[in-house]
Design an enzyme around this catalytic site. Structure first.
Site, mmCIF file in Angstrom:
data_model
loop_
_atom_site.group_PDB
_atom_site.id
_atom_site.type_symbol
_atom_site.label_atom_id
_atom_site.label_comp_id
_atom_site.label_asym_id
_atom_site.label_seq_id
_atom_site.Cartn_x
_atom_site.Cartn_y
_atom_site.Cartn_z
ATOM 1 N N THR A 367 44.610 33.582 -9.827
ATOM 2 C CA THR A 367 43.536 32.675 -10.236
ATOM 3 C C THR A 367 42.628 33.408 -11.216
ATOM 4 O O THR A 367 42.715 34.624 -11.356
ATOM 5 C CB THR A 367 42.746 32.194 -8.991
ATOM 6 O OG1 THR A 367 43.649 31.639 -8.062
ATOM 7 C CG2 THR A 367 41.641 31.225 -9.302
ATOM 8 N N ASN A 387 47.966 29.717 -8.664
ATOM 9 C CA ASN A 387 48.104 30.279 -7.329
ATOM 10 C C ASN A 387 48.631 31.703 -7.358
ATOM 11 O O ASN A 387 48.027 32.569 -7.969
ATOM 12 C CB ASN A 387 48.944 29.371 -6.411
ATOM 13 C CG ASN A 387 48.686 29.686 -4.945
ATOM 14 O OD1 ASN A 387 47.625 30.214 -4.621
ATOM 15 N ND2 ASN A 387 49.612 29.412 -4.077
HETATM 16 N N1 GLY Z 1 45.221 28.737 -5.245
HETATM 17 C C1 GLY Z 1 43.926 29.291 -5.083
HETATM 18 C C2 GLY Z 1 42.929 28.306 -4.524
HETATM 19 O O1 GLY Z 1 42.983 27.164 -4.905
HETATM 20 O O2 GLY Z 1 42.098 28.631 -3.736
#
Ligand code: GLY
Length: 562
Positions: A367, A387
């Site tokens: 992220t 992700n």
């Molecule tokens: N995939 C990281 C989040 O949305 O927290």
């Protein structure tokens, strides 16, 4: 009582707003996770763009130069301050589950989770929202043509960007996955191995995709040849996307979560992110104590106990509010936080198993976050993701688009922890069209003295990093300190305080353990916070987390000729 409180918050917020309306920042500021993305944003502002144009340029640039973190194949949340209307708005460009997704799609015939199935490969990919969000942001709030704003990203994709130590680390972490995907290996590896520092990652197909979006807007991605290629690649790799999934994707405009803590009016993101609600719970619990008068052990204990309770509620109640009833009012009310505070003992840890059991799971550690402020006072605090590093590992043939694995943020099997140890319940179960629960927490804070914007990547630890940033803000106006402070984290389950090597002294750890806490020192540091602040009196600051390779700048913007 509640009415009185609401009236007080309303008056408090109005007073803050009156102050902010009269002011404009003397400089613009940008903090992002990559110097090339920061430069893209600066270029656009110096060409006459506003913070929203810069945000689109940065989002696109990060998609190119941080392919392991975010991208056109991913999603995110953009929290905006529209200075003209003095409004904070939330743009939800989170991925959705494809129409053929169903609750048990990652389970075998015996009902067991199939290891890795929601993390690696095309079945792990949700329908991306980033392009729809960029196009909306540009069309509704920007002042420059999308074509101009996407130019820096197109240039980076066409001419390449140099591999850094951080890139190497991310590619090494996902090497076998990338090696198993020829289209991805061709772009992100050299000779099927982690590329050398300084060698160039050139993404011609991605440049062409960006050019198509620049010409056609969302239709350039969600329909036509790019959509065809996305769907064909996903299907060929065992996924379940259909053309209609892309055509039907919609961003959502949502009301942010707004609450008061000390002299701050804090705005953060609403479900499908858990960030705003969890921050409200934790800070409003802590409001019941005089934290600054406490010794380090008691202070850390209280913060951990507040984290524990908020993450417990996250696991039980939170999911996409378009699909499941999330008790937002209750969970964000100061009275509820007061109730939770009553269950905290000052000298003893509460084992997580002593909290009400959840009916019965998640997110990624990569992220990216950026913060941008222009000289009109417009702001964007945005966190975006694909992700896990390099997402699902699948790049759609001929498009340069690396697909996310955000489906792992759903609760694939209630009560079973995901790769990050997070548990969840029915509220976050998979359903067609639903958005997976996120921890991304882009935040904007207003005080009587000015504004602050912050956020970070880091999966389940995002919320507690933003929390620690806010608590540091109470002690110092120096943005460098907000982003660099040592970190610790508790997420209800596993019942452990995780901490960076420098975060807690051995004496503090010993005393916390005597109180019944379990502790675990992490091998290294975590997070990559990007913060900007504007103080009416002292001016503008920006800081990028020293743990990674971002860049923060504050710069003058020449007035446009009249
Ligand atoms: N995939 C990281 C989040 O949305 O927290």
């Amino acid at each position: 009582m509640n009415q009185q409180l609401n009236a007080f918050i309303l008056i408090f917020c109005s007073l803050l707003s009156i102050n902010s309306l009269a002011q404009t920042p003397p400089q613009a500021a940008i903090a992002t996770a990559h110097p090339l993305a920061t430069q893209a944003g600066q270029k656009i502002i110096l060409q006459g763009g506003n913070a929203f144009d810069a945000a689109v340029a940065i989002t696109a640039a990060l998609a190119v130069v941080e392919p392991y973190s975010s991208g056109l194949g991913g999603g995110g949340f953009w929290l905006l301050r529209d200075a003209q209307h003095n409004k904070i708005l939330m743009l939800d460009g989170r991925e959705t589950a494809p129409a053929r997704a169903h609750r048990d799609m990652y389970l075998d015939k015996d009902g067991h989770y199939i290891a890795g199935s929601s993390v690696d490969g095309a079945l792990a990919a949700g329908i991306p929202g980033t392009v729809a969000a960029m196009v909306h942001l540009s069309a509704q709030y920007g002042v420059l043509p999308l074509k101009q704003v996407l130019q820096p990203a197109i240039q980076y994709a066409e001419q390449g960007f140099p591999v850094t130590e951080h890139y190497q680390k991310m590619a090494a972490f996902r090497l076998s996955l990338l090696q198993s995907q020829p289209e991805s290996a061709h772009i992100f590896l050299h000779n099927n191995q982690v590329p050398e520092i300084g060698s160039l990652i050139i993404q011609k197909n991605l440049a062409n995709t960006l050019k198509r979006i620049a010409e056609q807007g969302r239709a350039g991605f969600y329909q036509g040849p790019i959509a065809d290629r996305l769907v064909n690649s996903v299907k060929a790799a065992g996924g379940i996307w259909q053309l209609d999934d892309l055509k039907n994707y919609q961003i959502k405009l949502r009301q942010p979560i707004v609450f008061k803590y000390q002299n701050m009016k804090i705005s953060s993101v609403a479900p499908p992110s858990s960030g705003g609600i969890a921050l409200a719970t934790i800070l409003q619990i802590l409001q019941n104590y005089k934290l600054n008068t406490l010794d380090e052990v008691s202070r850390t204990h209280l913060i951990v106990e507040a984290m524990r309770r908020a993450y417990r509620d996250r696991a039980e109640y939170l999911g996409d509010s378009d699909f499941t009833g999330v008790p937002v009012q209750r969970l964000t009310s100061p009275r509820y936080a007061q109730e939770l505070a009553k269950s905290i003992q000052m000298n003893k840890a509460t084992p997580s198993t002593d909290l009400p059991a959840i009916t019965h799971r998640s997110e990624g550690q990569d992220t990216t976050h950026f913060s941008v402020l222009d000289t009109q006072g417009n702001m964007v605090s945005a966190t975006m993701s694909i992700n896990y590093p390099f997402g699902s590992g699948v790049t759609a043939k001929g498009t340069g688009i690396l697909l996310n694995d955000e489906m792992d943020d759903f609760s694939a099997l209630p009560g079973t922890p995901n790769v990050y140890g997070l548990v969840g319940a029915q509220a976050n179960a998979i359903a067609a069209g639903k958005r997976p629960l996120s921890s991304m927490s882009p935040t904007i804070i207003e005080t009587g003295q000015g504004f602050a914007l912050l956020g970070t990547p880091g999966g389940s630890r995002i919320i507690t990093m933003v929390l620690l940033g806010i608590l540091t803000m109470e002690q110092t106006p120096e943005t460098e300190q907000w982003v660099s402070r040592p970190r610790f984290h508790h997420q209800y389950l596993p019942d452990k305080i995780f901490y960076e090597p420098e975060a807690l002294s051995s004496d503090v750890i010993r005393k916390l353990e005597q109180m019944g806490h379990h502790t675990k020192q992490l091998d290294g540091t975590y997070g990559n916070m990007q913060a900007v602040s504007w103080n009416y009196k002292n001016g503008v600051q920006a800081a990028s987390d020293p743990r990674v390779e971002g860049e923060a700048i504050v710069f003058k913007v020449p007035k446009k000729p009249h």
